[in-house]
Structure formats: C-alpha cells, structure tokens
Design an enzyme around this catalytic site. Structure first.
Site: not given
Lengths: 346, 346, 346
Positions: C241-243
């Site tokens: 997922a993001h980051n």
C-alpha cells in the site's frame, strides 16, 4: 506548471504570510521538501520541521503561533490538511483535463463511438458497438470488448480489460490491470468426476463514482448482472464473484474476496484479505475486520472478526483467552491435584 | 441473432406451449426479463414471476401446472434448468465459432505457425516457434513467448501472458490477465544477508480441458514442469508456485495459494483464500475449507479446516469451544472458589 | 546452443569422467532427462536414477563413488547443486544478452531516451521523459508512464505497468502483469456517507537488485515515496500500500499484503498470505509466518504466527491447546461432578 503563493492563496481561500511571489512547481512532505516545493503542516508533531524545511511555500493552520522565524512563505487557512488535499485534487484535475486525443496505433471498431475531450492511448482496443462518453480517459493497452458502455469522465488506467457487454458509469476510476467481466466460476459436476462449464452470459454493471484498484477481478453474472453500486470503493487484488452486489459507498480493502451471489449492503466496510462465502446478505453499515471469514448473514451495523467470523467484542475476548489457555490448563491441573488430595480424606 | 420458439424447442428437445413464432434475441432472469428475452423457471420459489414477467419465451419443466394464464410462450422440457444451460452453451459456442481471422496490428514471428479457424486479436504477440492449433482464439493483447505451444479450440482471453516454452493443451480456457510461466520464487541466501537468484528454467504444462481464472499466476518449474492436469478448474487470483502439480479435475477457488513442489491429487477441492505450504502431498478427493492453512500431508478423502488446518469435524468442535472460553474460565473460577471453601474444613 | 562436456567442465571448474565430446542442448531432472540433456545429482536419494537416466551429461559431486557402470558422461565438481545453478545462471544471462533492439509497433515519446543494448518489445509504451539505462529489457506490452526512470540491466516482463514518475533501479526484475504506481487507497468520509478521493501524488522507488513477482500491486505514496529497498524479493500477487517501506533484502511471499505507511525493516521474512495493518514498524530480521495477521509493532528478530499474530512459540502452544479444548472441557466437568459429590460430605 509553476504557481505563486498569491495564486495558491486565491485557490484555497488563504492569507499569504511572506513573499506573495514565492513560486512552487512540485509537492513534498515538510520533512523532505526542497526548493520549489509546496508543503503543509497540520500535525503539531511535525512543527519542528517548519523551522528547518527548504520548502518554498507551506500551508499552515491560521491558528499557528510561530516559535521561531520561518524562511518559507506561509499560507494560512482554516484547515491546512484539507486545503492541501483540495489543492492536490485541483492539480490532478488540471493535468487530467490536458490529456486528450487518440494515439496510434489503436484498434477502434467501425461501430465504436466516443464523445468529446476523450483520450484513447496507444494499443487500446475498442470492440464492436463500444460507446464512450465525454471526457473519459482510456489509457494505453486498455481492452473494451464488444458492446461495452463507458460513461463520462471515467478513467481506465493502462491494461484494464472490460469484457463484452459490461457497463461502466460516470466518474469511475479503474486502476491498471483490473479485469471486469471475466466468467463466473461455475461448473456442474458430472458422473465421471469431471466438470461441465455453466455458461456465464450475464454482465457487470459498475455505477457512477466507483473506484476499483489495480489487478482486481470482477466476474460477470451467470444470468443478470454483477453490480457495484454508486460510490463504492474497491482496493487492489480484490475478487468479486458472479452475481455479487456491492452496496452504495461500501468499501472493500485489498485482497478481500466475495463469493457468488452474496449481496453486500450500503456503507459496509470490509477489511483486507477478508473472505465472504456465497449467497449471504450483509446488512447496511456492517464492519468486517481484516482476514475475517464470514459464513453467515450479518445484520445491519454488525461488527465481526475472526475466521469463522463472530461478533467483534466477544471474538476479541475469546481470542485473548485462547492465548491464556496454557494458564487455564495449569489451573485445571492444580484443581485436579487438590481434589486428589481431598478425596482420601472423605 | 434472433431465434423462434420452434427453433429453440428443436435444440433442447422441448414442446412449444403458445406461439411457435415468438422470437427472442437475448437472455434474462425471469424476475427482470423484458420483451425479446428468453428466460426459464426451475425453482418453484420464482413461480409468481411466471405470471408477471415480460419475457417472450420461458423454458419450464414439463410437469409444471399453471395456476393462472401466462402471456409468454412456454417451452416444456424434462429439466428446465439444464435445458437452459445447454442452450446458453450452444449460443456461446456459436458466437465463439464466428470469431476468426487475424486483426491488425499484431506481432507474429516468422517461425510461428497456427492452424485453421484461428482468431488472433490486435496487439497479440507470438514469439519464435510459437505453435497454435486449430480453432483456438487468441484475444487482443495476449503474449505468447518463444516456443510456446497452444492446442486446438483453446481460448486465451485479453492480456493473457504465456511465457517462453510453456505448453497449453486442447479446449483450455485462460481468463484475462493471467500469467503462466513467471519465474518461481527461488533465492539462495548469501553470507552477507543478500539473496542470489536460483535460475528457473523449467516450464508450465496445462493439460486439456483446464480452465484458469483471471489475473492468476502460475510459476514455471525450477527444473522440469509445473503441471495442471486434465480437467482441473482454477479460479481468479490463485497462485501456483514452481513445480506444483494439480491433479485431474481438481478445483481451486479464488485467491488460494499453493507453495512450491506441493502435489495435489485428483478430485481435490480447495476453498477460497486457502494456503498450502510447500513439498506436501494432498491425497485424492481431499477437501480443504476456505481460508485454511495446510501445513501437513493429507490422506485421500480427508476434509480439513482452520489455520493451521485440522480434521474438519474436530476442528469445528474446537472452534465452537474456543468461543465458549469465557464460560469455561468462569467454571474454573467457581471450582477454585469452591475448593478454597472446602480446604479449611479438611 | 549446443555445449560439449569439456566446455561445461571449463565453465564450472569440473573434471570430465567419460566422453569429453558428449553434447547437450537442454536441461532435465535426472529422473526424467533424455538424450541431449544435461542433468545433475546432488541428493543421494536420487542416486538410483544415475544408473538408468538417458541424460547425456550429469554433474556429480567429486566424492561420488559409483556402485554400477554409468552410460552418461560425468562432470565431477565440489558441489554439484551449486555448480548446476551457476551453469543455469550463465545460460540465462547469455540468452538475455542476445535480446536486443526495438520491435514494431511501439509507442516511444519524442522525449523518451534509452541506453545501449536495450530491448524494447512490440506494443511497449514509453511516455514523456521516460529514461531507460543500458542493457535493460522491456518486454512486449510494457507501459512506462511519463517521467518514469528505469536503470541499467533491469528486466520488465510482458505487460508490466510502471505509472508516471516512478523510479526503478539497476538489476531489477519485475515479472509479468505487475502494476507499480497505482493510486493509494485514500478516501475521506463525507457527511452524507460518501467518500471523497484523497489525491495520491507521490511515487514508488524500487532500488537496485529488487525482484518483484507477477500480477503484484505496489501503490504510489500519497506524498513522498513508497520504497522497496535494495535486494528485497517480493513474490506474486502481493499488495504493497501507499507509503510503505520494505527494508534491505527483506522477503515477502505470495499473496501477502502490507497496509499503508507500515515500515518493514531489513532482512524481514513475511510468509504467504500474511497481512500487516497500517502504520506499524516491523523490526529488522523479524519473521512473520504464513497467513499471520500482524496488528502491532514487532521488535527486531521477533517471530510471530496466527491471526491476530503472537510470539511464535507461545502461539503454537495455544494453538495446540485449543485443539485439546474438548478434553479440557471434559476435565472441568469431571471436577464439577467430583466436587458435587464432595460437597454434601462437608
């Protein structure tokens, strides 16, 4: 695209505190940003970076009181985080609108039609009778089977495959590699142990404002439609089986799977890697924890966890006790020994 | 394509009850169907719709006794559901057979060959020495690496990628986006904590009558072959690791994963999101419940559930009791208190 | 390519025992190999096949003492398995180096640039300002969005999609169908129950020597970068997922998922189908068992299993006891009955 502090302040209804001519052309986190970057400070935990950052412009809450001098130009707004998000949204919209025209080579059937301000990337395939509305973006390598309908302002990222007869609404976003309209998994067992395929002749309907993640799969209905209702948000690598319905504004996190004919209500939250068996009804507003395995209907608002899934609070209590099992066994042993000692005295 | 009631009756060995010229050009569920639709009634629960549906033709069981007059033309057969499925199958076969020819642009290597009545869609890629049999359909954007062999009457949906040297049998269906022949996940740990890749030089063999869902991944063997045997049915987003074998007519539901070198017997059923560790033997006819985690060999016919997986019935009993743990703890507490009271009297 | 026993012995520093002119052009497992195949014997369990195999050349340990005459030519080396692996690696390298040039049709933006000895397959798409280093291989149907940077000697398999602004290092391998840089799953709930998209304007950075499996998804950061650090190995169908950050030489097995902003340390092992919730820190060298659900930070070196995940050894003990729950309940019952009998005597 370069923007000045005064231009930005205008867009987000803010007040410039510093040089109104300060210019930015990119975004960065306050702890990493460099010259020419726009950043923001919302969480007080990060305030220390305000005094050391190299960002040229920083959006801050209007209530912020400076503890040291700041080099960057500040733009003060009521809510720095939401102003920053608004700005990003406008920026992306602007970039998106610039994307127009038909690249070569593409395969567009003679009977396919599309509206104004559409982008069709190279290697895209539009089958017979495909219809695409205004302002939609079809990235390179997208496949649209015969009779597919796509609404207005919808974005289909690279390599999305929408199979024949499926319908995609307005303002929909489908991320790269996702397949919509693959056959449902239907096979009739035969006397000799082999399987005979049950034809899957329904379609998938994706309503307006839906977003679907990357490399997900949504199967067409056996008959009728698999339906993703308005405003639902589906994450990467999720599996939606034939004849499933996902309700309004329901959210399905990554790698979750929903089996055939299950109906998910409105405003339902489904955690990552959760699984739901077929032919169930999940009530409005239900919350299904990550990795849960749901095997029974859920009433509206019900929260569950575990595999098999049970009511959230009691499941947590059972889980906690199951970690105390070695201690429980020891207590049983002690009781047995005590009773052993007691018995002869009786 | 438009069909009349008398034509359909002929195809499914039925008797027309109504207008033999009634015409349909599409299918619909009895509760939703409109004019020009063909529908069916098998489940008595839906009989009420028979009297209100707008469908033009309805296939019903010959035993059905009407309780009210019906507007639609009926076709009476012994088993309405299976007659309807037969019809759908014939319809899809017909449509499939019409699909022929090579669209442009494609990339077909000089050494690639293909048989009669083949469809090769735009943006398909056929590497060196690729061989495709008669009647196979290669949809747009399919990639066939060097030395790939595809049999007769096989369908490769849009964006399927078959990597070099893999072999696909006859009457196989692979759904959109699936990758066959990616490298197995093999790395040798090095003294410095890094990993060195173990080359994966085997292939994947997919035998006749296999169906594989969308966006699945099947890795090539390190040496030798990963094998999917005749008649196996694999759902969307499943992961088959290097050197795995799936037996005849075994079924693997969506998002399940099978680790390296595990051999699955014949007629095995594997539920959705189940996982099986590497180097195991799963006996013929074993049943693995959804979300199970199998870490040991299974004997033929064995049914298991849970993570880690155990024999089905006893696992269900343990699961039920683990939800009663708060009550069990209370009973232990009561015993302790009782004994506490008893002790001084001894 | 045909190789003689003496050529192979030279490459792997071995001694020929038999005909130095024996020739092979392919590889096979000792129990299946035929004429013209090169095989190896490392595991003594397979020694019986040495005397019956049809392989033309077999690599064996120098310490091997023959119990019967052997038809094949042997090459004796210190460690047969690692010599065989070395050979396979050299063979694949050789084949890979032969792959060069730009096939047609492709879409290469005027502003895109690429180095020497690059392969760009048909239907590949290079957006504005794309930069590709020397010796990299971009297979057919790969999509590289605007401003994507790809290093040297990197291999992007068919249908890989790298979205705008992402950066891929040197000696990276990404398997077919994988998506890098899809939007993170970020939505802000609105008062009316709907969701408003949070723009995702960061990117993904994949450092040197990383390998990523097929049909995986790696989301771009909301702001900043999702980072896969040097030497990490990710399997098929994983979700990042993001980051998220994945540390040096960490390994993530198939179908595992890591939620937003979680930081994975160096040398971490994550089993198949495991899930990790967002915003956690997983310490260096931690081991997360297959199908685990990690909901808390893990200290360096910690091993966990279960969903929710707990310390490995104690979790195994609790799991074992939970299967003994029926027995524990019976023991409680017996105690209750015994006490019932005791009570009146007091």
């Amino acid at each position: 695209m370069v923007f000045s502090a005064s231009q930005i302040a205008l867009l987000i209804n803010g007040k410039v505190d510093g040089n109104p001519e300060a210019a930015v052309k990119s975004f960065g986190k306050i702890e990493e940003a460099g010259e020419g970057h726009l950043s923001f400070l919302a969480n007080p935990k990060y305030e220390e970076y305000l005094y050391t950052t190299k960002a040229s412009i920083i959006i801050v809450n209007e209530s912020l009181e400076l503890k040291q001098p700041v080099e960057a130009t500040l733009i003060r707004v009521q809510d720095a985080y939401s102003a920053f998000a608004t700005l990003l949204g406008k920026y992306q919209e602007l970039k998106q609108q610039q994307l127009k025209g038909v690249q070569q080579p593409v395969h567009i059937s003679a009977s396919a039609t599309y509206g104004d301000n559409v982008y069709i990337g190279a290697f895209a395939y539009l089958g017979e009778n495909v219809k695409i509305g205004n302002g939609s973006k079809v990235y390179p390598g997208v496949y649209l089977g015969d009779n597919v309908v796509v609404g207005n302002n919808t974005t289909l990222h690279p390599g999305v495959k929408i199979l024949h007869s499926c319908q995609i609404g307005n303002n929909v976003t489908v991320h790269a590699g996702t397949v919509i309209g693959s056959d449902g998994f239907g096979f009739a067992p035969q006397a000799d142990g082999s399987f005979s395929k049950v034809p899957q002749i329904g379609n998938v309907i994706v309503e307006d404002d839906v977003e679907i993640g990357a490399n997900a799969t949504i199967d067409r209905a056996t008959i009728g439609s698999t339906i993703i209702k308005k405003g639902a948000k589906l994450d990467n690598l999720i599996q939606i089986a034939h004849n499933v319905e996902i309700g309004y504004s329901s959210v399905v996190a990554a790698q979750a799977g929903i089996s055939g004919s299950t109906k998910i209500g409105n405003g339902v939250m489904i955690g990552g890697q959760a699984g739901i068996v077929g032919h169930l009804h999940i009530g409005d507003g239900a919350k299904i924890n990550a990795q849960s395995g749901v095997s029974k209907n859920l009433e509206p608002g019900k929260a569950v966890t575990g595999s098999p899934a049970h009511e959230y609070t009691s499941a947590l209590r059972s889980q906690a006790l199951s970690r105390k099992l070695p201690e429980l066994e020891k207590r049983i042993q002690e009781l047995e020994q005590l009773l052993q000692q007691l018995k002869p005295t009786v």
